[in-house]
Design an enzyme around this catalytic site. Sequence first.
Site, PDB file in Angstrom:
ATOM      1  CB  CYS A  76      43.130  36.430  39.858  1.00  0.00           C
ATOM      2  SG  CYS A  76      42.494  36.012  38.244  1.00  0.00           S
ATOM      3  CB  VAL A  77      41.084  40.561  43.410  1.00  0.00           C
ATOM      4  CG1 VAL A  77      42.380  41.334  43.487  1.00  0.00           C
ATOM      5  CG2 VAL A  77      40.209  41.122  42.296  1.00  0.00           C
TER       6      VAL A  77
END
Lengths: 110, 135, 102
Positions: free
Chosen positions: A109-110
């Site tokens: 996840c960014v």
Amino acid sequence: MPIEVNGKTLETDEEGYLANINEWEPGVAEVMAKEDELDLTDEHWEIIKFLREYYEEYQIAPAVRVLTKAVGKKMGKDKGNSKYLYGLFPYGPGKQACRYAGLPKPTGCV
Amino acid sequence: MSDIKKFMYLNRRAPYGTIYAWESLEVVLIGAAFDQQVSLMFMDDGVFQLVKGSDTSQSDMKNFLPTYRTLGDYGVRHLYVDKASLEARGLTTDDLIEVAWEDFETEEEVDNIVEAVDADQVVQLMAESEVVFSF
Amino acid sequence: MADLHTVNKSPFDKNSLEAAIKFSQAGSSILLIEDGVYGAMKGTSAEAMVKGAMGDKKMYALKSDLMARAIKDDRIIEGVTVVDYAGFVDLVEANDKVQAWL
């Protein structure tokens, strides 16, 4: 920023994830949800509990795509879809639900 | 954007003495967001990464062995293990964890995607891969 | 008195164990730690070398590192002594000096 849960101060990282997963208790989810102005229902708890079990078994927080698939397998297709999960956790089921469950931010996840 | 490539992650390091094994696993998990055809190859000391029964309770290290079992959910189709590397270390596939794979759409299932391969197959599989990431 | 030699690399990856065995005096102790504990495993291509060394040297392996690498007691070469952290300290005390093979 640390959070106050039932009289205890718990450390979190800069994005609000619990620093130590072992310090989690249901109150953590309640405090975090209150900050987000979200009322936790049984449906929310079902996903939070599922994430805790997933982490227990695999030692990672699942990516949202994997979470959706795994929820579908366990609870049926009417829950294993992004519409249902985003309905419960508008900031993203991967990020928001994992945060409430005391898990680290999902890998990828960014 | 939509052309699917064959990716292979080549793992040749033992799990806990260096960070390579964990880094490789993280890159695989992150890379799974892109729909590619992914396989993992374990050879030399890399085969130790899959040995079941790891207990890090006295080592102050995270035991990431359970995480390999989720790779099927992340769309990894094959975990290949070099037979000769196993034999040189007194190991067989019975010593290794099993990883299941399932397609949630078609409900096609494979009980275990961990497979021992001989040197000729290793050569072939690497040659067929369009990208090989080494760890 | 003798020396304690520590080895922290896998014998299949580097020749640290081989070198430690080759260049240590008779009566020395060799302690396998971290990835070095793979050298304590039975049935491997390194077993003969380790057994050969035990003729005139004592071989030890650190328990916590064996556990992390899923090397159970029944897979350890006979004659290799398993020690915990306290045992590690005892070995350091019992020897003149410690030499690390990296």
